[in-house]
Scaffold this motif. Structure first.
Motif, PDB file in Angstrom:
ATOM      1  N   SER A   1      53.051  44.009  42.033  1.00  0.00           N
ATOM      2  CA  SER A   1      53.189  44.975  40.929  1.00  0.00           C
ATOM      3  C   SER A   1      54.298  45.978  41.224  1.00  0.00           C
ATOM      4  O   SER A   1      55.068  46.345  40.327  1.00  0.00           O
ATOM      5  CB  SER A   1      51.876  45.726  40.698  1.00  0.00           C
ATOM      6  OG  SER A   1      50.874  44.831  40.267  1.00  0.00           O
TER       7      SER A   1
ATOM      8  N   ASP B   1      52.375  41.193  34.339  1.00  0.00           N
ATOM      9  CA  ASP B   1      51.629  41.517  35.551  1.00  0.00           C
ATOM     10  C   ASP B   1      50.168  41.092  35.388  1.00  0.00           C
ATOM     11  O   ASP B   1      49.368  41.815  34.814  1.00  0.00           O
ATOM     12  CB  ASP B   1      51.739  43.011  35.864  1.00  0.00           C
ATOM     13  CG  ASP B   1      51.312  43.325  37.302  1.00  0.00           C
ATOM     14  OD1 ASP B   1      50.803  42.399  37.984  1.00  0.00           O
ATOM     15  OD2 ASP B   1      51.480  44.474  37.740  1.00  0.00           O
ATOM     16  N   GLU B   2      49.850  39.938  35.883  1.00  0.00           N
ATOM     17  CA  GLU B   2      48.501  39.356  35.784  1.00  0.00           C
ATOM     18  C   GLU B   2      47.952  39.454  34.356  1.00  0.00           C
ATOM     19  O   GLU B   2      46.884  40.030  34.133  1.00  0.00           O
ATOM     20  CB  GLU B   2      47.557  40.050  36.780  1.00  0.00           C
ATOM     21  CG  GLU B   2      48.054  39.924  38.216  1.00  0.00           C
ATOM     22  CD  GLU B   2      46.937  40.131  39.241  1.00  0.00           C
ATOM     23  OE1 GLU B   2      45.807  39.670  38.958  1.00  0.00           O
ATOM     24  OE2 GLU B   2      47.202  40.717  40.294  1.00  0.00           O
TER      25      GLU B   2
HETATM   26 MG    MG Z   1      49.222  44.036  41.124  1.00  0.00          MG
END
Ligand code: MG
Ligand code: ADP
Length: 270
Positions: free
Chosen positions: A61, A191-192
């Motif tokens: 991240s 991000d995910e």
């Molecule tokens: Mg992360």
């Protein structure tokens, strides 16, 4: 090392189309004493999909945040579309970007988070229209038409008038993708994006991302969806503790990894 951009002497920047969309060279980032990125070298070609995998806390991240001007790198060199992140080159000198310039650069980068972060008091359509109208000065009529088209692209044309609370997590995430696309970004960061979704809702979101990749969007995707990374990714990158352990063709990195740490990680997520 070549200059990130070519200058014509004025403030206008001439983009170097041969430059990769993202290039990281020895990128370092620390929070206080904690070194989170310890020399990241990575190239993301235009039109390619780069999937980032790795255990929690490995710096994935943080790396995305650096690309998107949400965090500053402490060392090394990071360019997006040939331009040094956080700096403007003028007359052979580097100047730190002003807030307004950062905002301008950030408009070209779409980001989708694990949590969808839609505006709760706005309908799906209004969420998608918001940035073009407020930031880009697009007329409401045009923004509405483009937003309708984007909602259609993510399979939600029949949900335009719904508020986030009336949508499933997967539908909200697809609205979030449409909202990011509304600013016509040249790069999309994920991000995910499916980590917070119920399993049965993951497929629809991945389908939208797959379609976007097929249309040629440059994407950096943090995901633990190994199937997606193998099918859609052009590159898979395995990160651990702030370093890239292994990178290459997803079918190699994710099926027959060379490094023991990659194997151990895959054994846990598969
Ligand atoms: Mg992360
Ligand atoms: P990942 O996304 O791979 O799980 P992160 O990039 O979120 O990893 O975090 C990497 C490390 O940096 C973690 O140890 C995390 O606690 C730390 N970290 C992240 N953001 C901050 C911050 N704003 N301040 C201090 N530490 C942070």
């Amino acid at each position: 090392m070549s200059a990130p951009t070519v200058h014509d002497g004025s403030t206008r920047t001439v983009h170097d189309e041969s430059a990769p969309m993202v290039r990281a060279e020895g990128v370092h980032k620390r929070y206080g004493k904690l070194e989170v990125l310890k020399g990241i070298d990575l190239t993301v070609r235009r039109g390619s999909v780069c999937c980032l995998l790795g255990p929690s806390g490995s710096g994935k991240s943080t790396f995305l945040r650096c690309i998107n001007h949400l965090d500053k790198v402490d060392g090394g060199r990071l360019t997006v579309d040939g331009e040094l992140v956080g700096y403007r080159q003028q007359g052979g000198e580097l100047h730190e970007l002003r807030e307004r310039e950062v905002a301008e650069r950030r408009r070209d980068i779409g980001m989708v988070f694990q949590r969808f972060n839609l505006f709760p008091h706005m309908t799906a359509l209004e969420n998608v229209m918001e940035a073009p109208v407020r930031v880009a000065g697009t007329t409401k009529a045009q923004a509405r038409e483009e937003a309708r088209h984007l909602l259609e692209r993510v399979g939600l044309d029949d949900r335009a008038g719904h508020y986030p609370a009336q949508l499933s997590g997967g539908q909200q995430q697809r609205v979030a993708i449409a909202r990011a696309l509304a600013m016509k970004p040249k790069l999309m960061l994920f991000d995910e994006p499916t980590s917070a979704l119920d399993p049965e809702l993951v497929g629809d979101v991945l389908d939208v991302m797959r379609q976007l990749a097929d249309e040629g969007m440059t994407m950096v995707v943090v995901t633990h969806e190994i199937g997606f990374a193998r099918e859609v990714g052009d590159t898979a990158v395995f990160m651990d503790e702030g370093v890239i352990i292994e990178t290459g063709d997803p079918c190699q990195v994710l099926v027959e990894p060379e490094q023991e740490r990659t194997r151990a990680f895959l054994a846990k997520v598969l």
